[in-house]
Design an enzyme around this catalytic site. Structure first.
Site, PDB file in Angstrom:
ATOM      1  N   HIS A   1     -17.915  13.181   5.167  1.00  0.00           N
ATOM      2  CA  HIS A   1     -18.720  13.377   3.958  1.00  0.00           C
ATOM      3  C   HIS A   1     -20.144  13.747   4.388  1.00  0.00           C
ATOM      4  O   HIS A   1     -20.693  13.122   5.286  1.00  0.00           O
ATOM      5  CB  HIS A   1     -18.709  12.082   3.132  1.00  0.00           C
ATOM      6  CG  HIS A   1     -19.453  12.211   1.847  1.00  0.00           C
ATOM      7  ND1 HIS A   1     -18.922  12.855   0.747  1.00  0.00           N
ATOM      8  CD2 HIS A   1     -20.694  11.821   1.493  1.00  0.00           C
ATOM      9  CE1 HIS A   1     -19.811  12.838  -0.232  1.00  0.00           C
ATOM     10  NE2 HIS A   1     -20.895  12.215   0.191  1.00  0.00           N
TER      11      HIS A   1
ATOM     12  N   ASP B   1     -15.262   7.807  -1.550  1.00  0.00           N
ATOM     13  CA  ASP B   1     -16.330   7.800  -0.544  1.00  0.00           C
ATOM     14  C   ASP B   1     -16.882   6.402  -0.246  1.00  0.00           C
ATOM     15  O   ASP B   1     -18.035   6.248   0.158  1.00  0.00           O
ATOM     16  CB  ASP B   1     -17.482   8.727  -0.964  1.00  0.00           C
ATOM     17  CG  ASP B   1     -17.057  10.183  -1.065  1.00  0.00           C
ATOM     18  OD1 ASP B   1     -16.108  10.575  -0.355  1.00  0.00           O
ATOM     19  OD2 ASP B   1     -17.659  10.926  -1.861  1.00  0.00           O
TER      20      ASP B   1
ATOM     21  N   ASN C   1     -12.072  10.601   6.438  1.00  0.00           N
ATOM     22  CA  ASN C   1     -12.709  11.728   5.752  1.00  0.00           C
ATOM     23  C   ASN C   1     -14.085  11.953   6.355  1.00  0.00           C
ATOM     24  O   ASN C   1     -14.689  11.034   6.904  1.00  0.00           O
ATOM     25  CB  ASN C   1     -12.856  11.388   4.257  1.00  0.00           C
ATOM     26  CG  ASN C   1     -13.529  12.483   3.463  1.00  0.00           C
ATOM     27  OD1 ASN C   1     -13.247  13.671   3.654  1.00  0.00           O
ATOM     28  ND2 ASN C   1     -14.443  12.122   2.579  1.00  0.00           N
TER      29      ASN C   1
ATOM     30  N   ARG D   1      -0.932  13.927 -10.414  1.00  0.00           N
ATOM     31  CA  ARG D   1      -1.573  13.501  -9.162  1.00  0.00           C
ATOM     32  C   ARG D   1      -0.561  12.759  -8.287  1.00  0.00           C
ATOM     33  O   ARG D   1      -0.511  12.950  -7.067  1.00  0.00           O
ATOM     34  CB  ARG D   1      -2.780  12.598  -9.470  1.00  0.00           C
ATOM     35  CG  ARG D   1      -3.669  12.346  -8.264  1.00  0.00           C
ATOM     36  CD  ARG D   1      -4.860  11.461  -8.583  1.00  0.00           C
ATOM     37  NE  ARG D   1      -5.765  11.996  -9.574  1.00  0.00           N
ATOM     38  CZ  ARG D   1      -6.667  12.960  -9.364  1.00  0.00           C
ATOM     39  NH1 ARG D   1      -6.760  13.511  -8.175  1.00  0.00           N
ATOM     40  NH2 ARG D   1      -7.453  13.371 -10.317  1.00  0.00           N
TER      41      ARG D   1
ATOM     42  N   MET E   1     -10.593  18.944  -1.345  1.00  0.00           N
ATOM     43  CA  MET E   1     -11.305  18.734  -2.613  1.00  0.00           C
ATOM     44  C   MET E   1     -10.453  18.110  -3.717  1.00  0.00           C
ATOM     45  O   MET E   1     -10.638  18.414  -4.888  1.00  0.00           O
ATOM     46  CB  MET E   1     -11.919  20.059  -3.092  1.00  0.00           C
ATOM     47  CG  MET E   1     -12.948  20.645  -2.126  1.00  0.00           C
ATOM     48  SD  MET E   1     -14.273  19.490  -1.712  1.00  0.00           S
ATOM     49  CE  MET E   1     -15.181  19.484  -3.257  1.00  0.00           C
ATOM     50  N   ARG E   2      -9.519  17.264  -3.360  1.00  0.00           N
ATOM     51  CA  ARG E   2      -8.737  16.539  -4.365  1.00  0.00           C
ATOM     52  C   ARG E   2      -8.938  15.047  -4.161  1.00  0.00           C
ATOM     53  O   ARG E   2      -9.051  14.582  -3.020  1.00  0.00           O
ATOM     54  CB  ARG E   2      -7.232  16.827  -4.212  1.00  0.00           C
ATOM     55  CG  ARG E   2      -6.840  18.270  -4.314  1.00  0.00           C
ATOM     56  CD  ARG E   2      -7.067  18.880  -5.677  1.00  0.00           C
ATOM     57  NE  ARG E   2      -6.382  18.175  -6.749  1.00  0.00           N
ATOM     58  CZ  ARG E   2      -6.600  18.419  -8.046  1.00  0.00           C
ATOM     59  NH1 ARG E   2      -7.475  19.341  -8.410  1.00  0.00           N
ATOM     60  NH2 ARG E   2      -5.947  17.749  -8.970  1.00  0.00           N
ATOM     61  N   ILE E   3      -8.986  14.327  -5.261  1.00  0.00           N
ATOM     62  CA  ILE E   3      -9.045  12.867  -5.163  1.00  0.00           C
ATOM     63  C   ILE E   3      -7.621  12.359  -4.998  1.00  0.00           C
ATOM     64  O   ILE E   3      -6.724  12.736  -5.753  1.00  0.00           O
ATOM     65  CB  ILE E   3      -9.731  12.265  -6.404  1.00  0.00           C
ATOM     66  CG1 ILE E   3     -11.209  12.672  -6.405  1.00  0.00           C
ATOM     67  CG2 ILE E   3      -9.587  10.745  -6.429  1.00  0.00           C
ATOM     68  CD1 ILE E   3     -11.961  12.275  -7.650  1.00  0.00           C
ATOM     69  N   LEU E   4      -7.414  11.540  -3.987  1.00  0.00           N
ATOM     70  CA  LEU E   4      -6.077  11.027  -3.706  1.00  0.00           C
ATOM     71  C   LEU E   4      -5.811   9.762  -4.523  1.00  0.00           C
ATOM     72  O   LEU E   4      -6.734   8.998  -4.823  1.00  0.00           O
ATOM     73  CB  LEU E   4      -5.948  10.737  -2.207  1.00  0.00           C
ATOM     74  CG  LEU E   4      -5.991  11.998  -1.333  1.00  0.00           C
ATOM     75  CD1 LEU E   4      -6.297  11.647   0.115  1.00  0.00           C
ATOM     76  CD2 LEU E   4      -4.691  12.776  -1.438  1.00  0.00           C
TER      77      LEU E   4
ATOM     78  N   GLY F   1     -12.591  25.501   6.423  1.00  0.00           N
ATOM     79  CA  GLY F   1     -12.013  24.826   7.584  1.00  0.00           C
ATOM     80  C   GLY F   1     -12.865  24.845   8.833  1.00  0.00           C
ATOM     81  O   GLY F   1     -12.315  24.873   9.941  1.00  0.00           O
ATOM     82  N   SER F   2     -14.189  24.784   8.701  1.00  0.00           N
ATOM     83  CA  SER F   2     -15.006  24.764   9.923  1.00  0.00           C
ATOM     84  C   SER F   2     -14.880  23.420  10.643  1.00  0.00           C
ATOM     85  O   SER F   2     -14.886  23.373  11.883  1.00  0.00           O
ATOM     86  CB  SER F   2     -16.474  25.100   9.629  1.00  0.00           C
ATOM     87  OG  SER F   2     -17.119  24.057   8.951  1.00  0.00           O
ATOM     88  N   ASN F   3     -14.734  22.327   9.899  1.00  0.00           N
ATOM     89  CA  ASN F   3     -14.491  21.033  10.557  1.00  0.00           C
ATOM     90  C   ASN F   3     -13.122  21.016  11.224  1.00  0.00           C
ATOM     91  O   ASN F   3     -12.963  20.466  12.320  1.00  0.00           O
ATOM     92  CB  ASN F   3     -14.624  19.885   9.555  1.00  0.00           C
ATOM     93  CG  ASN F   3     -16.070  19.467   9.372  1.00  0.00           C
ATOM     94  OD1 ASN F   3     -16.669  18.887  10.274  1.00  0.00           O
ATOM     95  ND2 ASN F   3     -16.643  19.794   8.230  1.00  0.00           N
TER      96      ASN F   3
HETATM   97  C1  GRF Z   1     -18.085  19.646   4.785  1.00  0.00           C
HETATM   98  O1  GRF Z   1     -19.449  19.685   4.505  1.00  0.00           O
HETATM   99  C2  GRF Z   1     -17.551  18.250   4.614  1.00  0.00           C
HETATM  100  O2  GRF Z   1     -18.469  17.242   4.918  1.00  0.00           O
HETATM  101  C3  GRF Z   1     -17.234  18.211   3.138  1.00  0.00           C
HETATM  102  O3  GRF Z   1     -16.747  19.489   2.841  1.00  0.00           O
HETATM  103  C4  GRF Z   1     -17.273  20.434   3.766  1.00  0.00           C
HETATM  104  C5  GRF Z   1     -16.086  21.112   4.387  1.00  0.00           C
HETATM  105  O4  GRF Z   1     -16.450  22.219   5.162  1.00  0.00           O
HETATM  106  N1  GRF Z   1     -16.302  17.130   2.860  1.00  0.00           N
HETATM  107  P1  GRF Z   1     -15.379  22.931   6.086  1.00  0.00           P
HETATM  108  O5  GRF Z   1     -14.228  23.389   5.191  1.00  0.00           O
HETATM  109  O6  GRF Z   1     -14.911  21.946   7.115  1.00  0.00           O
HETATM  110  O7  GRF Z   1     -16.090  24.099   6.684  1.00  0.00           O
END
Ligand code: GRF
Length: 197
Positions: A106, A142, A104, A62, A87-90, A12-14
């Site tokens: 990427h 994507d 999203n 799903r 990390m799931r495809i919707l 969850g850094s983003n």
């Molecule tokens: C990021 O590199 C993002 O681009 C990708 O997954 C990673 C998530 O990192 N989709 P974080 O959980 O936000 O740290």
């Protein structure tokens, strides 16, 4: 003020970057959902006083999983949904239901290097530039129109981890910028294109 739901699966850094930027933005994160019970991002959200929910994808189809996500997001009255390391495809159905409101991040310069193991493939191909993209989510993986991109150099000595770290740094600036645009109605999805106001 647009209400935002964030879907995560990991550290969850983003999410942290989106939280840090929300004070002076026209969005407010009202719910964080993880499909993984011990995702680090859940603590990031809880520390910021944001409601969290774990919705496991296990032992259900799903479609059922996506219906559970949809119900939780609607109950929280979210206007925008951000995928941040989710990390799931919707399902197509979910992507269509949230079309134009679902984004999203990427870690590549889309449309190049969709999918997983991006940094390995970028290095393998001998690219000298990589980066990150925030895009509208459409049913195809994507493939949605790009809202914003940021570039980073790829060095000959880079390992995938080194490149990932460099890309992540720009992700943390890029995602809040792109979400601000969307929350302020300065970009919208129209006929499959990102249209800027
Ligand atoms: C990021 O590199 C993002 O681009 C990708 O997954 C990673 C998530 O990192 N989709 P974080 O959980 O936000 O740290």
């Amino acid at each position: 003020m647009k209400k935002v739901g964030v879907l995560i699966s990991g550290r969850g850094s983003n999410l942290g970057a989106l939280i840090a930027a929300q004070a002076d933005s026209s969005y407010k994160i009202v719910l964080v959902i993880s499909n993984i019970a011990d995702a680090g991002g859940l603590a990031v959200a809880a520390e910021a006083g944001i409601a969290t929910k774990v919705i496991s994808h296990k032992d259900k189809s799903r479609e059922e999983f996506d219906a559970d996500l949809d119900a939780a997001l609607r109950a929280a009255k979210t206007d925008i949904v951000c995928l941040a390391g989710f990390m799931r495809i919707l399902s197509d159905r979910f992507a269509r239901a949230w079309e134009g409101k679902l984004v999203n991040i990427h870690p590549s310069l889309l449309p190049a290097y969709k999918g997983i193991k991006v940094h390995e493939r970028v290095i393998e191909a001998g690219e000298v530039t990589s980066g990150a993209s925030v895009h509208f989510v459409v049913p195809e993986l994507d493939a949605g129109p790009v809202i914003a991109q940021a570039k980073v150099p790829v060095h000959p000595s880079d390992t995938p981890e080194m490149l990932a770290t460099r890309v992540l740094e720009v992700e943390h600036k890029l995602y809040p910028q792109a979400l601000r645009l969307l929350a302020a109605d300065k970009v919208r999805l129209e006929k499959g294109l990102a249209v800027f106001a």
